[in-house]
Design a protein around this motif. Structure first.
Motif, PDB file in Angstrom:
ATOM      1  N   GLU A 254      41.755  37.055  35.069  1.00  0.00           N
ATOM      2  CA  GLU A 254      42.289  38.400  35.301  1.00  0.00           C
ATOM      3  C   GLU A 254      43.695  38.374  35.909  1.00  0.00           C
ATOM      4  O   GLU A 254      44.103  39.288  36.621  1.00  0.00           O
ATOM      5  CB  GLU A 254      41.342  39.218  36.202  1.00  0.00           C
ATOM      6  N   VAL A 259      40.890  34.608  41.925  1.00  0.00           N
ATOM      7  CA  VAL A 259      39.751  34.455  41.019  1.00  0.00           C
ATOM      8  C   VAL A 259      39.670  33.019  40.517  1.00  0.00           C
ATOM      9  O   VAL A 259      38.574  32.437  40.426  1.00  0.00           O
ATOM     10  CB  VAL A 259      39.849  35.452  39.842  1.00  0.00           C
ATOM     11  N   LEU A 294      34.066  38.611  41.968  1.00  0.00           N
ATOM     12  CA  LEU A 294      34.062  39.725  41.026  1.00  0.00           C
ATOM     13  C   LEU A 294      32.658  40.334  40.941  1.00  0.00           C
ATOM     14  O   LEU A 294      31.678  39.705  41.350  1.00  0.00           O
ATOM     15  CB  LEU A 294      34.492  39.241  39.643  1.00  0.00           C
ATOM     16  N   LYS A 295      32.576  41.530  40.372  1.00  0.00           N
ATOM     17  CA  LYS A 295      31.252  42.134  40.176  1.00  0.00           C
ATOM     18  C   LYS A 295      30.379  41.226  39.318  1.00  0.00           C
ATOM     19  O   LYS A 295      29.170  41.145  39.519  1.00  0.00           O
ATOM     20  CB  LYS A 295      31.401  43.513  39.531  1.00  0.00           C
ATOM     21  N   HIS A 314      33.533  42.367  49.123  1.00  0.00           N
ATOM     22  CA  HIS A 314      34.560  42.307  48.084  1.00  0.00           C
ATOM     23  C   HIS A 314      35.885  42.894  48.586  1.00  0.00           C
ATOM     24  O   HIS A 314      35.946  43.503  49.657  1.00  0.00           O
ATOM     25  CB  HIS A 314      34.090  43.076  46.844  1.00  0.00           C
ATOM     26  N   ASP A 316      37.875  44.732  46.282  1.00  0.00           N
ATOM     27  CA  ASP A 316      38.312  45.756  45.335  1.00  0.00           C
ATOM     28  C   ASP A 316      38.665  47.068  46.042  1.00  0.00           C
ATOM     29  O   ASP A 316      39.638  47.732  45.683  1.00  0.00           O
ATOM     30  CB  ASP A 316      37.208  46.015  44.300  1.00  0.00           C
ATOM     31  N   TRP A 346      30.110  48.719  42.637  1.00  0.00           N
ATOM     32  CA  TRP A 346      29.610  47.633  43.475  1.00  0.00           C
ATOM     33  C   TRP A 346      28.187  47.917  43.966  1.00  0.00           C
ATOM     34  O   TRP A 346      27.389  46.987  44.114  1.00  0.00           O
ATOM     35  CB  TRP A 346      30.550  47.374  44.647  1.00  0.00           C
TER      36      TRP A 346
END
Length: 589
Positions: A254, A259, A294-295, A314, A316, A346
């Protein structure tokens, strides 16, 4: 048994066998209750909490002096930022001795007294585990850099200079952006994902892992109740350090280095090993700081069947609203619709298994009231209470940062000399070297940026230095401490502080707010965040206005027989139109 009784029982036995799968399915869906799911976590940044000896730095004895206050909040767990031996290149996240206490903070005897005092009050203590890296002043690294054949050489990641420069890896706190540092003693480079004084430990070396487990066990035997694990997804590395092209970063990760850092397959082997050898032997809390999580990968950390960690958090939510291409420049018109989608998505990750967390601020973030609410005198208290309502009515273990319970705000320093944070100073230096707009940079840090906004000393009262210290502290106290402080709020039943206490109590008294199913209402509403929580026939509606104007919720939910559980106005709205920054929690049919 008589024959006619046998004939009566046979259909019953057949019926039980027929419905056995369905019964098993119901049993599987039963909620597994755990103390760490029901806990409210209160994070203490020790350097800024309370100075007991007049040196301008918060310390352990200062925390001890405020244990009754901490207990009065109704919280269950204290997460303590690093207090280990450290030269303080990154405020304790550069550890030189894992089994010692930083001199500025006190002694091991002080720590033992703190732990005892907390346990006597029914409070649990979670330590900050920093094992992706150590300090360059740790004895392991001091030995490692002496020679290429030193027994500790493989405790860290080294790259011999005769092989040329290693493939680029970013260094988060470096003006040049590089995660490699040349060391002339052995004509080699060493890896550091953060500051050059924070060399990354080599988890691929089993000796390093055993050293870490032994150290963790030492703390568990002392009686601590768990670890919050700093950037734990980064511990595993591909030691060939291949070149990562922009195209590969974009297509596989991404476009994000975090990540990539969190994607090494050995990571979960190490976490499972840690669980088997250590974590599974204690009734403790383990939480991953989910950098790079990540999810799609979150359950790899917290699915109970994988035997790794309890929960992760997280980024995000806290990454939302930043302007691309700038250092933590916040867009004041961030989207509430996107905010709702992030937290709803989430929640769905953990709908069937695993467990999540919820937070809006910490030592790495600006103050939640300044960033997500409105810190103007008119709306500060209302928006702070509204955000508290959100945090304590969502599913997942809530993490609440010290000072947010009184609505502390960003310091908004006007000059770089007032900042102490290594990250902010490095970025300022980078901009200076590249001809960037330094004045605009300082302005950007006032809202969405500098970590020091969340690190200013706790505002205990209206005296000089906010009652934090008798001398000028290591970081300036926010000027608004004269009116915004804990002492003043203790006396006011309608204060932000007392609202926090009421909201904690409401959560504890209503399991629906802990384990209940979450359902988003009116997803596209740009002003109001609303959702229901349902459990065992009980249903609660939460309505939160994130704007400084009245707003209306679009829903067909009938509020005729609704019962008000809590609201942040003296007189709450009794319909679907909410006042500015209003929060309402209702029990509904």
């Amino acid at each position: 048994m008589k024959p006619k009784n046998i004939l009566f029982v046979l259909p019953l036995l057949f019926s039980c066998l027929l419905f056995k799968p369905a019964l098993a399915q119901v049993k599987k869906a039963t909620i597994e209750k755990k103390w760490w799911k029901e806990a409210v976590v209160y994070q203490i940044y020790p350097r800024s909490f309370k100075d007991s000896n007049g040196d301008g730095v918060g310390d352990i004895k200062g925390i001890i002096s405020k244990l009754d206050y901490i207990k009065s909040l109704g919280i269950d767990v204290v997460w303590l930022n690093p207090i280990y031996g450290s030269p303080n290149a990154d405020n304790g996240y550069d550890i030189s001795d894992y089994q010692a206490i930083m001199k500025e903070f006190g002694t091991m005897e002080d720590f033992d007294a703190l732990l005892k005092g907390m346990h006597q009050r029914g409070l649990k203590l979670v330590m900050d585990l920093v094992v992706n890296h150590s300090s360059d002043e740790h004895k392991w690294f001091q030995e490692s850099r002496k020679s290429r054949d030193n027994p500790y050489r493989d405790y860290y990641h080294w790259w011999p200079a005769e092989k040329g420069k290693p493939a680029f890896r970013p260094g988060a706190f470096e003006a040049d952006g590089s995660g490699w540092r040349y060391d002339k003693t052995t004509d080699s480079y060493y890896l550091h994902y953060f500051n050059y004084k924070q060399p990354d430990l080599n988890w691929e070396n089993p000796k390093v892992r055993q050293e870490i487990y032994t150290m963790m066990n030492w703390w568990f035997k002392k009686g601590i109740d768990g670890f919050r694990m700093d950037v734990i997804p980064f511990i595993a590395k591909d030691t060939t350090f291949p070149v990562i092209t922009k195209e590969e970063l974009d297509s596989k990760y991404e476009g994000r280095w975090d990540v990539y850092f969190a994607s090494n397959p050995n990571l979960h082997n190490y976490l499972q090993e840690m669980n088997k050898e250590l974590l599974s032997k204690y009734d403790i809390m383990s939480v991953a700081e989910g950098a790079g999580m990540l999810k799609s990968t979150a359950l790899n950390f917290v699915d109970p069947e994988r035997h790794e960690l309890n929960m992760g958090y997280h980024f995000d939510g806290t990454n939302l609203g930043y302007v691309p291409g700038y250092f933590k420049k916040m867009n004041p018109n961030w989207s509430l619709v996107e905010f709702k989608k992030i937290y709803s998505d989430w929640d769905a990750v953990y709908d069937k298994k695993g467990w999540g967390t919820i937070y809006l601020g910490n030592h790495d973030q600006p103050r939640m009231t300044s960033r997500w609410g409105n810190d103007s005198p008119e709306f500060r208290d209302y928006s702070s209470k509204m955000l508290t309502t959100f945090l304590l009515s969502m599913k997942g273990t809530p993490y609440y940062y010290n000072g947010d319970e009184i609505g502390m705000t960003n310091a908004k320093f006007n000059k770089i000399e007032d900042y102490r944070d290594i990250e902010t100073l490095a970025e300022y230096e980078r901009l200076k070297n590249t001809g960037g707009d330094l004045k605009q940079f300082i302005e950007d840090q006032k809202t969405g940026g500098a970590r020091d906004n969340g690190r200013t000393p706790f505002q205990w009262n209206d005296s000089k230095n906010g009652g934090f210290s008798t001398i000028e502290p290591w970081l300036k106290v926010n000027d608004n401490h004269v009116t915004l402080n804990a002492a003043a709020q203790e006396k006011d039943p309608n204060s932000v502080l007392n609202y926090f206490r009421k909201m904690v109590k409401l959560r504890k008294n209503n399991p629906v707010l802990i384990y209940g199913k979450y359902t988003l209402i009116d997803a596209k509403n740009p002003n109001i965040y609303a959702y229901t929580r349902e459990l065992d026939g009980k249903k609660v509606l939460v309505m939160l206005n994130f704007r400084s104007k009245k707003a209306k919720l679009n829903t067909n939910i009938n509020l005729k027989n609704a019962k008000l559980l809590i609201g942040n106005y003296t007189k709450s709205s009794n319909g679907l139109e909410l006042k500015p920054y209003e929060a309402v929690v209702l029990a509904i049919k």
